[in-house]
Design an enzyme around this catalytic site. Structure first.
Site, PDB file in Angstrom:
ATOM      1  N   VAL A   1       0.846  -1.197   0.000  1.00 60.33           N
ATOM      2  CA  VAL A   1       0.000   0.000   0.000  1.00 60.33           C
ATOM      3  C   VAL A   1       0.881   1.246   0.000  1.00 60.33           C
ATOM      4  CG1 VAL A   1      -1.936  -1.126   1.180  1.00 60.33           C
ATOM      5  CG2 VAL A   1      -0.181   0.022   2.528  1.00 60.33           C
ATOM      6  N   ARG A   2       0.281   2.360  -0.447  1.00 60.72           N
ATOM      7  CA  ARG A   2       0.936   3.671  -0.448  1.00 60.72           C
ATOM      8  C   ARG A   2       2.068   3.753  -1.458  1.00 60.72           C
ATOM      9  NH1 ARG A   2       0.670   4.742   6.133  1.00 60.72           N
ATOM     10  NH2 ARG A   2      -1.583   4.333   6.288  1.00 60.72           N
ATOM     11  N   ALA A   3       1.776   3.346  -2.658  1.00 56.30           N
ATOM     12  CA  ALA A   3       2.698   3.512  -3.778  1.00 56.30           C
ATOM     13  C   ALA A   3       1.862   3.899  -5.000  1.00 56.30           C
ATOM     14  CB  ALA A   3       3.474   2.227  -4.039  1.00 56.30           C
TER      15      ALA A   3
END
Length: 314
Positions: free
Chosen positions: A201-203
């Site tokens: 997550v968070r890309a």
């Protein structure tokens, strides 16, 4: 030891708008020890700090940097910082980070364990750097991220970098959904020509408060790509989403005062709650877009720290 001498070649986005120069024109200092590294990156004197050898510590070690610095890794593998975390201070500004590899031990996994932490200052360029990550699992308790840019840090570009093998990727903006208007508009951040591989997550990132122009990146093997949280203003253009896109996690839209526009990504990045962006990147700087196919090919071949030469999109 040879190192990149491309200086400001390839500078783009908000960092270019801020006329970032780093240590260009200053003395060149080659460092081979942690003590010398700490000394060279401190203060405000214009300096090109070259890693002459990789540096490693057994425990998490924070190194505070000053202003007007280019911190660059040598070719041939003499460019790795292991368990060394670079941190801005209130006087930090105008710094270039180039051809560096950020590694950390699996055990360093707390929420604030982030190897490049920019929370003060104007004008940063993070280019051709690598975060190789490590093995992880859903239940390993890790909360660490790879890079943080927020609070009042501003006018920044992340370009031609490789982020890989990590549960959490990147976090941007004041790190709370508390609608704190003091942080609205920070940071102004360009994210382009980067490769995200096996980041759960968070890309390209969890985004709050700032203005984010995200174009020609390749995100592969992911669960959630964009997380659009409090008061973020996001423009996404011609990004490529690979394995994981079939689960429709391109945009985790919190609908919390943000705006989001996607132009030509493959597949499309669709915000389910946030209205369209009300600003344009082109009003801040000029840039060129690759096709999605060309962008994917480019980042796979050229993103991250290199062993012989740095290449930039034409």
């Amino acid at each position: 030891m040879a190192y990149p001498t491309t200086n400001l070649t390839g500078l783009i986005g908000f960092a270019k708008a801020a006329k970032v120069t780093g240590g260009t024109g200053g003395k060149v200092v080659t460092v081979n020890s942690l003590a010398d590294f700490k000394s060279a990156v401190s203060g405000s004197a214009k300096t090109i700090v070259v890693l002459g050898s990789s540096l490693k510590t057994s425990a998490l070690t924070k190194v505070v940097f000053g202003s007007n610095k280019t911190i660059v890794g040598s070719f041939g593998g003499a460019n790795v910082l292991t368990n060394i975390h670079l941190r801005a201070e209130s006087n930090s500004s105008n710094v270039i980070f180039q051809n560096l590899v950020f590694k950390h031990d699996v055990a360093i996994k707390d929420n604030d364990d982030i190897q490049l932490y920019l929370n003060y200052g104007k004008g940063y360029w993070v280019d051709h750097c690598s975060w190789p990550g490590h093995t992880w699992s859903d239940n390993d308790g890790s909360l660490d991220k790879l890079i943080y840019i927020g609070e009042k840090a501003d006018y920044i570009t992340i370009s031609n970098c490789l982020f890989s093998n990590h549960k959490y990727g990147c976090i941007f903006g004041h790190p709370a959904d508390d609608n704190n208007s003091a942080y609205n508009g920070y940071p102004r951040l360009t994210i382009c020509h980067n490769y995200y591989e096996n980041i759960q997550v968070r890309a390209p990132g969890l985004m709050r408060y700032g203005y984010f122009h995200v174009f020609n990146n390749y995100v592969n093997k992911f669960q959630l790509a964009f997380t659009v949280a409090q008061n973020a203003n996001v423009i996404s253009e011609r990004n490529v989403f690979g394995s994981g896109a079939e689960k429709k996690g391109m945009v985790d839209d919190k609908g919390n005062g943000s705006t989001f526009t996607d132009n030509g990504s493959s597949p499309a990045a669709v915000a389910s709650k946030s209205p369209a962006a009300k600003w344009t990147a082109s009003s801040n700087y000029s840039y060129s877009l690759m096709t999605t196919a060309a962008a994917q090919s480019w980042v796979v071949s050229n993103a991250g720290a290199q062993n012989s030469a740095l290449k930039f999109p034409s």
